[in-house]
Scaffold this motif. Sequence first.
Motif, PDB file in Angstrom:
ATOM      1  N   PHE A  22       0.829  -1.208   0.000  1.00 19.53           N
ATOM      2  CA  PHE A  22       0.000   0.000   0.000  1.00 19.53           C
ATOM      3  C   PHE A  22       0.868   1.266   0.000  1.00 19.53           C
ATOM      4  N   PRO A  23       0.342   2.319  -0.609  1.00 18.96           N
ATOM      5  CA  PRO A  23       1.098   3.584  -0.692  1.00 18.96           C
ATOM      6  C   PRO A  23       1.343   4.225   0.673  1.00 18.96           C
ATOM      7  N   ALA A  24       2.334   5.081   0.711  1.00 18.60           N
ATOM      8  CA  ALA A  24       2.673   5.782   1.948  1.00 18.60           C
ATOM      9  C   ALA A  24       1.586   6.773   2.326  1.00 18.60           C
ATOM     10  N   GLU A  43      -3.309  11.161  -0.676  1.00 24.83           N
ATOM     11  CA  GLU A  43      -3.945   9.848  -0.624  1.00 24.83           C
ATOM     12  C   GLU A  43      -4.083   9.332  -2.044  1.00 24.83           C
ATOM     13  N   TRP A  44      -3.671   8.112  -2.291  1.00 24.42           N
ATOM     14  CA  TRP A  44      -3.850   7.525  -3.619  1.00 24.42           C
ATOM     15  C   TRP A  44      -3.835   6.014  -3.523  1.00 24.42           C
ATOM     16  N   SER A  45      -4.246   5.365  -4.605  1.00 30.06           N
ATOM     17  CA  SER A  45      -4.249   3.906  -4.595  1.00 30.06           C
ATOM     18  C   SER A  45      -3.759   3.364  -5.929  1.00 30.06           C
ATOM     19  N   GLU A  55      -7.149   4.471 -11.396  1.00 29.97           N
ATOM     20  CA  GLU A  55      -6.550   4.942 -12.632  1.00 29.97           C
ATOM     21  C   GLU A  55      -5.621   6.145 -12.366  1.00 29.97           C
ATOM     22  N   ASP A  56      -6.154   7.106 -11.598  1.00 33.98           N
ATOM     23  CA  ASP A  56      -5.427   8.363 -11.376  1.00 33.98           C
ATOM     24  C   ASP A  56      -4.496   8.232 -10.160  1.00 33.98           C
ATOM     25  N   LEU A  63       5.566   3.810 -15.853  1.00 32.94           N
ATOM     26  CA  LEU A  63       5.757   4.251 -14.466  1.00 32.94           C
ATOM     27  C   LEU A  63       5.064   3.294 -13.490  1.00 32.94           C
ATOM     28  N   LYS A  64       3.863   2.880 -13.867  1.00 30.17           N
ATOM     29  CA  LYS A  64       3.116   1.966 -12.993  1.00 30.17           C
ATOM     30  C   LYS A  64       3.819   0.607 -12.910  1.00 30.17           C
TER      31      LYS A  64
END
Lengths: 334, 542
Positions: free
Chosen positions: B37-39, B54-56, B60-61, B152-153
Amino acid sequence: MNPWYSVLISLFIVIGLVLIALIGVGSIGLNSLFGVYIPYVAFAVFIIGFIWRVVEWARAPVPFKIPTTGGQGKSLPWMKHEKLDSPFTTGQVIVRMLLEVFLFRSLFRNVKGELRGGPRLTFASSKWLWLFGILFHYSFLTIVLRHLRFFTEPVPQWVQLISSLDGFFEILVPTFFLTDAAFLLAATLLFLRRVVIPQVRYISLPNDYFPLLLILGIGISGILMRQVFHVDLEKVKELAIGLAAFSPTVPKELGSVFYVHLFLVSVLAAYIPWSKIMHAAGVFMSPTRNMANNNRAVRHINPWNYPVKVHTYEEYEDDFRAKMKEVGLPVDKE
Amino acid sequence: MSLEGLPKPENLHIDFEAPQTDWMETPTTFRSGTFSFPAAPKNIKYMGMANPREWSPTEEDWKLPDNWRQIILDGLKERLEKFRSFRLFMDICVRCGACADKCHFFLGGGDPKNMPVLRAELLRSVYRKDYTLAGKILGRMVGARDLDLKVLKEWFYYFYQCTECRRCSLYCPYGIDTAEITMIGRELLNLVGLNINWVQEPVANCFRTGNHLGIPPHGLIDMWEFCVDDIENVTGIRVDLPVNRKGAEILMVTPSGDYFADPGTYTFMGYLMLFHELGLDYTWSTYASEGGNFGLFTSHETIKRLNAKIYAEAKRLGVKWILGGECGHMWRVIHQYMDTMNGPADFLEVPKSPFTGTVFENARSSKMVHITEFTSDLIKHGKLNLDPSRNDKVIATYHDSCNTARAAGLLDEPRYVIKAVCNNFYEMPENTIREETFCCGGGAGLGNDENIEMRMRGGFPRANAVNYVRDEHGVNRLLCMCAIDRATLTALMHYWAPDVEVGGIHELVANALIMKGEDERKTDLRGEPLPGMEDMEEEEDV
């Protein structure tokens, strides 16, 4: 890129190069272009490009000492130190490097992992790649050294010795060189390996197939001109010595296959600096191999080491002073 | 840790077959259980690093800055100029494939992008496009591609699916080190705020409180005193607990995993008992209460920011030299980075054992000694009174941590100590130990719960070797000298080899250590009855 497409495109390029030489010399008669100018340009590109690339690497600093250790480091005096795999001194590093460069020691370690039911993994020593690699590189080297007989008069004794050892069995006329066979075999095996092993096929690029096929083309054209077309080697030598002395004369009736051979060699020379073949120089500069595992004994300097923002003890104590005093921890500032 | 969602080991599907599509065409899918999970924004913000939000990964974004591409490309250029290793490793790979089946993630999962060569190609392809003439002109033909969002992903997925274990670099004929490539890959990702919480939170915590777990000084005292109480229960001796004591001879630094949870705590108790018995003039520090350094999994700058505390504290306390506990990646930092980054430690003295007089020449400059170097020297000189039969219930094997093995060459010190304190010791098969050791599957910040499937897959080669000695010799204890191992291997054994326990080396040292004035030992540090003491235990229960 589709693997078969990568193979085909590389093959077409090599065939195209052969045709260029055949047409250029055979039909248009550009003997001087293919015999003198292109080799000179290619050789110049090779030398300048090679130096350029090495200088480019050398200009980048080595900020950290990061050897990959392959054995027990130097520690307590009674503990057996693996000098080759965990070198502590420069001398030991040099020995490690020599073994790496001349014997491909890391590749010799190769172990193949196999998945079985269960699931279960088994490991077995696998030296094929090492064997093909050694065969390929040493026969290549011998062939290059043997070619010095074209550029020297009188031919140095050690070059003659290599040639006579190489043709020891005196099969065919003129004598067929053992390294020619070894070279073609090794290059073919390296090529087949790339095509046959699924994982290796999956990672291979045209940049991998092209140089192998080009080198195979050089080998085949060389053998053809010697064994089949019986190119006049005295005339080849005349051209070679002229080239080396910077006063080239282009002998007549050298035969198209010679020009194919020379053109492919020229292309390879000019291609090397911009390709993966630069591993030949790069291996000497690899920080995981050419540094000593004496990190804690001899400080390594990072030329661009810069100050960073840290959280000082004073800031830390400011954050927690009351609590620290509560549990009886000494504090610097009351 | 939750293993519930996972198939049983025998049903875990592993397939070495490459996909039909070319790797550049194969999309990255963020499947639950295979990514971290992201920081959390607060942890990025605290460190003053880029793009807290906040992101996941599954959305998509990814909420990147508009100029993310330029930031990455500029960062790439900067690093090509600063690291010869990186530049060279971008240029000289011949794709021979010797590394392919050396990666534990490939062996346990079969995803070709986990072959080290392809992991590096993810970055090399972008390098070729922007920094080589052939790449600019010929593009895909020479393995070059544009840096776009898809790429990048893919980087995020696969650079957080490498544990920087360096096993591949051992077999590479040019010594190409994927750890180096992953470290720089992650550095680039961090420039646009792509990092994982299991790395970033320990980083932020360590910066603020001195340890990964964010334990404030008074919390540490509680935890440590709890260990002192436990030792008293087992031995009847109340050991010293010197903390932040100025003028001590030695500063002891260990990973926080050692005192945070079982089975690390037993190792921590082991240190306390050993030092007490010796009468060592030493101190712990609350400010430098972390030996580990998750900066190693973030960026070179972060390594330095966190590591600075150790020398700073040694200087403040006025110690002569530093002793370091059982940890893996900590020793990569201590051995290969600390002196260069934060040295020279000219305010310290060349380490010398106060009991044997041994001068640790190999730590002459950095002034920091590994605990197994220290202890093996003591044992060699007969300074410890040991009864290895107290560990007779333990049938041990030893897992070399990646970093102590391949980035330091600390191989025989731990073995020497183990053999002196434990009668039953069996090595795992030779291609899986020492410099050829396999990762636990959860190093480099990947030992988190959400990444559990990848951990079990990545740890499979290690577990496979443990199973071998368990079946052959009845091994029931997997020893290691790494705090991450002690956490991740415990889960790994639970999944692949349920009857094997995990533990540290100094736990066994302390079990075997006969201390002056101790009560007759009835149990080991885990509270298990010692051999021959089972009956007494029952009598007492009655």
